[in-house]
Scaffold this motif. Structure first.
Motif: not given
Length: 588
Positions: A328-335, A388-395
């Motif tokens: 599973x590619x989850x893009x993105x768990x942050x959203x 799972x991809x995670x997209x933290x704000x500002x890295x």
């Protein structure tokens, strides 16, 4: 009897129904005259709260809410692979046929094609005793995958009225099950399963074999096991989606489920177009023949974003139960976490860190815990691997989603902005990343690749760590004052970074690299290091060693040696020996 209630309050995707009409927790309901799909998320004597998976504009108090009697479920049958669904398993191609480029509110389409006839081969006969998970028929769903029709997990008994082999639709009865209380249950190819309930298995196996991706930094330094969990955190533009694409294309999973959860619409469109064009390296056919896409973009209703993760998971578990290895590619768990935060705010729940709900950690753990390498109910082996991809704000990796994800995954592939901007792909930083699977996978590597694989990996990581320490000194006083043995470490680390860690996704020999070649590359780099170290030990200056082209030669191995030309590594060892001997002779 159909249970109904009346809307008395609306707050975005959250609907309030006065009193207790008799709905069940997690029941699917239809809201308003457009029959918008919703789910019951809270119950009390005074009110029932429902989250709606569609746009609620135009709804008004007094409209009717009708219960379905069942939880939000997915339809499981042939036709899933190669399809593109929204967050609640509505096929986007069918929606486009009915309503054009935009999804109409309340549109009702079947999840799977009920008219298509599938060539069916029955694997049971009249009188056979069966239990949950028993395979009763097989269907060639695509060229790459055979769909195995199974008895639902909660049924068992004796089979009768088995149809002959032939072409059948998913809703035609292909056998009858007489359970142990004498009830007769018609069996079709279709199962329905609630998305928030994990499918049962017989037992969980330890993580003892890797998911091979062909990406050197992953397979060698930070491997993931089949049935394992990994997080790919990184700021905007660091290559999360690209990394997942490479893994999806090249990993040795049987099936890929790509969940686009809250990503930008144009980016998701590009993903859909790219996947339909990609060739499967295993079969030569389209990659879509072993891929299912779930698209829930950032402009789609926020509640459906929260459901899309569970929809994808349930589809993965279904194919795992057939004995397949699913990634599973989850893009993105942050959203997805942001959707939880928005819904929590609408429900006026007490916020925790950065406004996320207090149950963020438990939701993340429940998601990742559904991964695993299992023995299925029918005795086969299957796995679900979650990346799972995670997209933290500002890295910022210290934000709650990244920090809580680190608690529940055993593999952390930290993407680095400076590497990405320097065009170093994959931009996974070797100092911030880690894998807890290395010890579990060591016996497999020793048996299938070679006993030198893990020792070579350890030495490569040690050199990269040493380079980082030396770079701190270089920043203060410059590299000229370093002794030659430390200058050699910096040079070999450069060879490792450019020749081993950096990979070209568009080069035929470099986009995918088998483990045997990865080991040969490590051995060659370390052989060069050992020979150079011997020369430095004889007081030869590093400047003299750098005059030779040998370092650039070793960097270019990734392009010059094909994946099936491992004999060529002997030439590079001979070149290193010649380089060593030449310097010895010149300085004798």
């Amino acid at each position: 009897m159909t249970i109904t209630g009346k809307i008395y309050g609306i707050n975005g995707p959250v609907i309030y129904v006065k009193g207790d009409p008799g709905f069940k927790m997690s029941e699917m309901v239809y809201v308003g005259k457009d029959r918008l799909v919703g789910e019951v998320i809270a119950l009390s004597r005074s009110q029932t709260i429902i989250q709606v998976y569609e746009e609620t504009t135009g709804l008004k108090p007094g409209e009717e809410v009708i219960g379905s009697g069942d939880a939000i479920s997915v339809t499981l049958a042939p036709g899933i692979i190669g399809n593109i669904f929204d967050g609640v398993q509505r096929p986007l191609s069918e929606i486009a046929r009915h309503s054009g480029a935009f999804i109409d509110r309340g549109i009702s389409v079947e999840s799977l094609d009920s008219e298509k006839k599938w060539p069916t081969h029955m694997t049971v006969k009249d009188g056979d005793a069966v239990t949950g998970g028993t395979v009763i028929a097989t269907v060639p769903e695509t060229h790459a995958l055979e769909h195995r029709i199974m008895i639902p997990p909660n049924l068992s008994g004796t089979i009768k009225n088995v149809v002959p082999d032939g072409d059948y639709t998913i809703h035609q009865v292909i056998a009858t099950l007489t359970d142990y209380s004498g009830h007769e249950i018609p069996l079709t190819m279709v199962q329905h399963w609630p998305i928030r309930v994990p499918r049962p298995t017989r037992q969980r196996f330890p993580s003892d074999r890797p998911l091979i991706t062909g990406q050197r930094i992953l397979d060698t330094l930070f491997p993931i096991a089949k049935g394992g969990t990994a997080a790919v955190p990184g700021g905007f533009g660091t290559g999360k989606t690209m990394t997942q694409h490479q893994i999806a294309k090249w990993c040795d999973a049987d099936l890929i489920i790509y969940i686009g959860c809250g990503e930008r619409g144009n980016e998701m469109t590009q993903v859909l177009e790219d996947f339909s064009k990609l060739k499967d390296p295993r079969t030569g056919n389209s990659l879509m023949e072993r891929t299912t896409l779930i698209a829930n973009t950032s402009n789609m209703p926020v509640a459906a974003r929260e459901a899309s993760i569970y929809t994808g998971l349930t589809l993965a578990e279904y194919y795992r139960d057939m004995g397949y290895h699913v990634a599973i590619m989850a893009d993105s768990t942050s959203r997805w976490a942001e959707a939880l935060r928005e819904l929590s705010g609408r429900l006026e729940e007490m916020p925790a860190e950065e406004g996320f709900p207090a149950y963020l950690a438990s939701r993340l753990s429940a998601f990742y815990e559904r991964a695993g390498f299992m023995e299925t109910l029918n005795g086969m082996e299957g796995s679900v691997t979650i990346i799972g991809a995670v997209s933290p704000q500002g890295g910022d990796f210290s934000e709650p989603v990244t920090q809580n994800t680190k608690r529940f995954v055993r593999c952390f592939w930290g993407l680095d902005k400076s590497l990405a901007y320097a065009r170093h792909f994959p931009a996974i930083h070797w100092l911030t990343s880690y894998s807890e699977y290395v010890r579990d996978l060591t016996p497999w590597y020793e048996t299938h690749v070679g006993r030198d694989f893990i020792p070579c990996r350890t030495r490569i990581l040690a050199l990269l760590t040493k380079e980082s320490e030396l770079n701190e000194i270089v920043k203060l006083i410059g590299s000229d004052v370093l002794p030659d043995d430390q200058k050699l470490v910096l040079e070999i680390a450069r060879v490792i970074r450019l020749g081993f860690l950096q990979q070209n996704a568009y080069h035929p020999s470099d986009t995918y690299v088998p483990l045997a070649k990865q080991l040969k590359m490590m051995e060659t780099i370390l052989y060069l290091y050992d020979k150079c170290e011997a020369l430095i030990g004889l007081n030869m200056p590093m400047s003299l060693l750098r005059e030779d082209r040998i370092f650039e030669e070793i960097i270019s191995i990734k392009y010059n040696v094909g994946n099936d030309e491992l004999d060529k590594f002997n030439e590079y060892h001979d070149n290193i020996d010649a380089f060593y001997q030449r310097l010895m002779d010149e300085n004798a």
